[in-house]
Design a protein around this motif. Structure first.
Motif, short mmCIF file in Angstrom:
data_model
loop_
_atom_site.label_atom_id
_atom_site.label_comp_id
_atom_site.label_asym_id
_atom_site.label_seq_id
_atom_site.Cartn_x
_atom_site.Cartn_y
_atom_site.Cartn_z
N LEU A 434 -64.06 -21.98 58.07
CA LEU A 434 -64.36 -23.17 58.86
C LEU A 434 -63.16 -23.58 59.70
N GLN A 435 -61.97 -23.47 59.11
CA GLN A 435 -60.76 -23.84 59.85
C GLN A 435 -60.53 -22.89 61.02
N ALA A 436 -60.88 -21.62 60.84
CA ALA A 436 -60.75 -20.66 61.94
C ALA A 436 -61.62 -21.08 63.11
N MET A 437 -62.86 -21.49 62.83
CA MET A 437 -63.74 -21.97 63.90
C MET A 437 -63.19 -23.25 64.52
N ASN A 438 -62.66 -24.13 63.68
CA ASN A 438 -62.10 -25.39 64.18
C ASN A 438 -60.91 -25.15 65.10
N GLN A 477 -54.79 -19.70 51.74
CA GLN A 477 -53.64 -20.24 52.46
C GLN A 477 -53.06 -19.18 53.41
N THR A 478 -52.99 -17.93 52.94
CA THR A 478 -52.47 -16.84 53.76
C THR A 478 -53.37 -16.59 54.96
N VAL A 479 -54.69 -16.58 54.72
CA VAL A 479 -55.65 -16.37 55.79
C VAL A 479 -55.58 -17.51 56.80
N ARG A 480 -55.53 -18.72 56.29
CA ARG A 480 -55.50 -19.90 57.17
C ARG A 480 -54.26 -19.89 58.06
N ALA A 481 -53.12 -19.57 57.49
CA ALA A 481 -51.88 -19.53 58.27
C ALA A 481 -51.96 -18.49 59.38
N THR A 482 -52.49 -17.31 59.05
CA THR A 482 -52.58 -16.23 60.04
C THR A 482 -53.58 -16.57 61.14
N GLN A 483 -54.69 -17.19 60.76
CA GLN A 483 -55.68 -17.59 61.76
C GLN A 483 -55.10 -18.58 62.77
N PHE A 484 -54.27 -19.47 62.28
CA PHE A 484 -53.65 -20.43 63.19
C PHE A 484 -52.78 -19.71 64.22
N LYS A 488 -53.15 -19.35 68.56
CA LYS A 488 -52.10 -19.78 69.48
C LYS A 488 -51.48 -18.62 70.27
N ASN A 489 -51.73 -17.39 69.84
CA ASN A 489 -51.07 -16.26 70.49
C ASN A 489 -52.06 -15.10 70.63
N LYS A 490 -52.36 -14.73 71.87
CA LYS A 490 -53.37 -13.69 72.13
C LYS A 490 -52.88 -12.28 71.83
N ASN A 491 -51.63 -12.15 71.43
CA ASN A 491 -51.11 -10.82 71.05
C ASN A 491 -51.49 -10.43 69.62
N ILE A 492 -51.98 -11.41 68.86
CA ILE A 492 -52.24 -11.17 67.43
C ILE A 492 -53.75 -11.13 67.19
N ASP A 493 -54.20 -10.18 66.36
CA ASP A 493 -55.59 -10.21 65.91
C ASP A 493 -55.65 -10.02 64.40
N LEU A 494 -56.74 -10.51 63.81
CA LEU A 494 -56.84 -10.59 62.35
C LEU A 494 -58.20 -10.10 61.87
N GLU A 495 -58.16 -9.33 60.77
CA GLU A 495 -59.38 -8.97 60.04
C GLU A 495 -59.18 -9.35 58.58
N VAL A 496 -60.13 -10.12 58.05
CA VAL A 496 -60.13 -10.52 56.64
C VAL A 496 -61.10 -9.60 55.90
N ILE A 497 -60.60 -8.89 54.88
CA ILE A 497 -61.37 -7.80 54.27
C ILE A 497 -61.53 -8.04 52.76
N ASP A 498 -62.75 -7.97 52.29
CA ASP A 498 -63.03 -8.04 50.85
C ASP A 498 -62.71 -6.67 50.24
#
Length: 541
Positions: A434-438, A477-484, A488-498
């Motif tokens: 939800l925070q990622a969408m926010n 917390q780790t996911v939330r920090a990375t999503q933020f 803010k920076n278009k050079n970074i992309d993230l995949e959250v994996i189960d």
């Protein structure tokens, strides 16, 4: 003008939540600051059987109920990390990663952290076999030999929990006998899957990319034993040798004892006016759930009296808050607490956001993530939801189709926002999702300017993959920090994996603990990270 709360509670465990419940019920304006998602150490406890009136309940279930109760009385919550405090004035200032909060009183309830033994290999194999959380990492050691280090309540309880995974659980205890209640000690000693070595300590854990050997010493006989896993299998080593208070922030500002615990009187007051300490962080005889909630109730009762006297003395006419009415829970995949969180977050969205689900060929895997995604779209009209097959021409060259099914977040212009969930965003990961969408279409998170400057300076293309488990309380917390950072920076992309679902990812990087952070498909990091720690990792690339 900044809002001034009646009470700021630092820490969301049972002591802090009790202060929140009592404070909210008394119509005080209470803010609770939590670093992690919910509940403190007790939320990791699989079974609570000694809390009065509760025959049996899990720690996480109890904490969820307490949090919902606090919210029903109007308590506000913010998830961030406290980095500094200023108690020198009548209005106390709490400086966090996301901004400064002010209050007339502060209740410190930030609890304890796990102690380390500092044996050879402990740091080297952290996240590679050595763990401090059975709930988070136990499932990585199915049919493996598991070693539990410790002789107290936590060691015994976690050893019993780990028997559901390991083929054998070995307890290594320095003491000549268990130091916990006889009832749980007897359960351990009579369990056929548990073997106990008293008067023993760990000398070394070793292996290759994973822990595969453990060397122990009997301190009575002097015998040294080295265990090597059969057929080259890895082993699990869980350390439960006590905890220490998280009081570094308060050193030199509040009176502490020689072990770092905060000193209080019987009303939980510290040596500073309107500053209180409750729960495990204060010096006390018994650290149990029942004494934690008692501390929280005592502290807030004194706060209420002092604030009342203050308002009378200063002729302050403070508006009385109304209790928050919680709607009845509809049927569906989300709990009442989750529904309230979804509505609360999406109401802040300034624009619609689009979620794209790309299905895999495995209909069974698609089923749960499809159910969750569709219900998210029904709960809020701010969420647009679309479904695609992997071979859809529309997706060609737009997004990565490795590891499906997966949810992709798109921005207001329909462009991929560089955040992908190859997992079901539920349980502990719902809040970070939800925070990622926010971050994309909602209110901007407050963060120190110095951290924003460092994020903006990241000028290389960096790919981050975070391996999580839905049972893990440290991953969000780790996911939330990375999503933020991604927002803010278009050079970074993230995949959250189960990592439990996507075993090929787990195997490729030898993951036996979460969160597991893979940067640019080569550099591995393990453990919970805050925003500043994640920035440091990305600056090294």
């Amino acid at each position: 003008m900044a809002k001034i709360y009646d009470v700021i509670v630092i820490g969301g465990g049972p002591a802090g939540l009790t202060s929140g419940i009592y404070g909210g019920r008394s119509k005080l304006d209470v803010l609770m600051i939590e670093k992690d998602n919910l509940g403190g150490q007790i939320s990791l406890t699989d079974e609570v059987v000694n809390y009065p009136g509760m025959k049996k309940i899990s720690g996480s279930e109890l904490m969820k109920a307490m949090r919902e109760q606090a919210k029903s009385f109007g308590v506000s919550f913010v998830q961030t990390e406290v980095i500094e405090v200023n108690f020198s004035q009548d209005i106390k200032k709490i400086i966090t990663q996301s901004g400064v909060y002010e209050g007339r009183s502060v209740i410190i309830a930030s609890g304890l952290v796990h102690k380390k033994l500092n044996f050879k290999g402990e740091e080297e194999y952290r996240g590679k076999g050595i763990s401090y959380c059975a709930t988070c990492d136990g499932e990585f050691f199915v049919d493996r030999d598991i070693f539990v280090i410790g002789a107290g309540f936590a060691a015994c309880q976690e050893a019993l929990f780990l028997t559901r995974y390991g083929k054998k659980v070995h307890i290594i205890a320095r003491e000549p006998e268990f130091t916990c209640a006889r009832s749980i000690a007897d359960k351990v000693l009579t369990n056929p899957k548990i073997e106990v070595s008293f008067n023993s300590e760990v000398l070394e854990v070793s292996g290759d990319s994973l822990a595969r050997k453990i060397k122990t010493k009997n301190n009575i006989t002097g015998e040294v034993v080295e265990y090597s896993s059969e057929d080259g299998e890895n082993i699990g080593v869980f350390v439960f040798v006590g905890q220490e208070p998280k009081t570094a922030l308060y050193k030199g500002k509040i009176d502490l004892d020689d072990d770092g615990y905060i000193l209080t009187d019987t009303r939980m007051r510290t040596n500073l006016d309107m500053i209180y300490a409750v729960g495990d962080i204060r010096q006390k005889y018994l650290r149990q759930l029942v004494t934690a909630v008692a501390d929280g109730a005592i502290a807030i009762s004194d706060v209420e009296k002092c604030l009342y006297d203050y308002k009378i003395k200063n002729n302050s006419n403070v508006e009385i808050k109304k209790e928050v009415q919680i709607e009845e829970k509809p049927q569906g995949v989300f709990s009442e607490e989750m529904l309230n969180l979804i509505k609360e977050t999406t109401n802040k969205f300034k624009e619609e956001i689009e979620l794209v689900l790309v299905k895999s060929e495995d209909d069974e895997k698609n089923k749960k993530i499809l159910e969750v995604s569709e219900e998210l779209g029904k709960i809020s009209n701010k969420i647009k939801f679309k479904i695609y097959e992997a071979n859809d021409e529309y997706l060609k060259d737009k997004i990565s189709l490795v590891r499906l099914p997966a949810l992709y977040l798109l921005d207001k212009d329909g462009k991929y926002a560089r955040i992908k969930y190859s997992t079901i965003p539920i349980e502990h990961e719902l809040e970070s999702f939800l925070q990622a969408m926010n971050n994309i279409v909602g209110e901007e998170e407050k963060v120190r300017e110095s951290l924003l400057e460092r994020i903006n300076k990241l000028d290389k293309k960096i790919n981050v993959k975070i391996g999580v488990s839905l049972k893990c309380t440290r991953c969000p917390q780790t996911v939330r920090a990375t999503q933020f950072i991604v927002s803010k920076n278009k050079n970074i992309d993230l995949e959250v994996i189960d990592v439990i679902t996507h075993k090929e990812f787990k195997t490729k990087y030898d993951i036996v603990g979460v969160p597991a952070i893979v940067v640019n498909d080569k550099n591995l990091y393990f453990g919970q990270m805050n925003l500043e720690e994640m920035i440091e990792i990305l600056e090294k690339q």
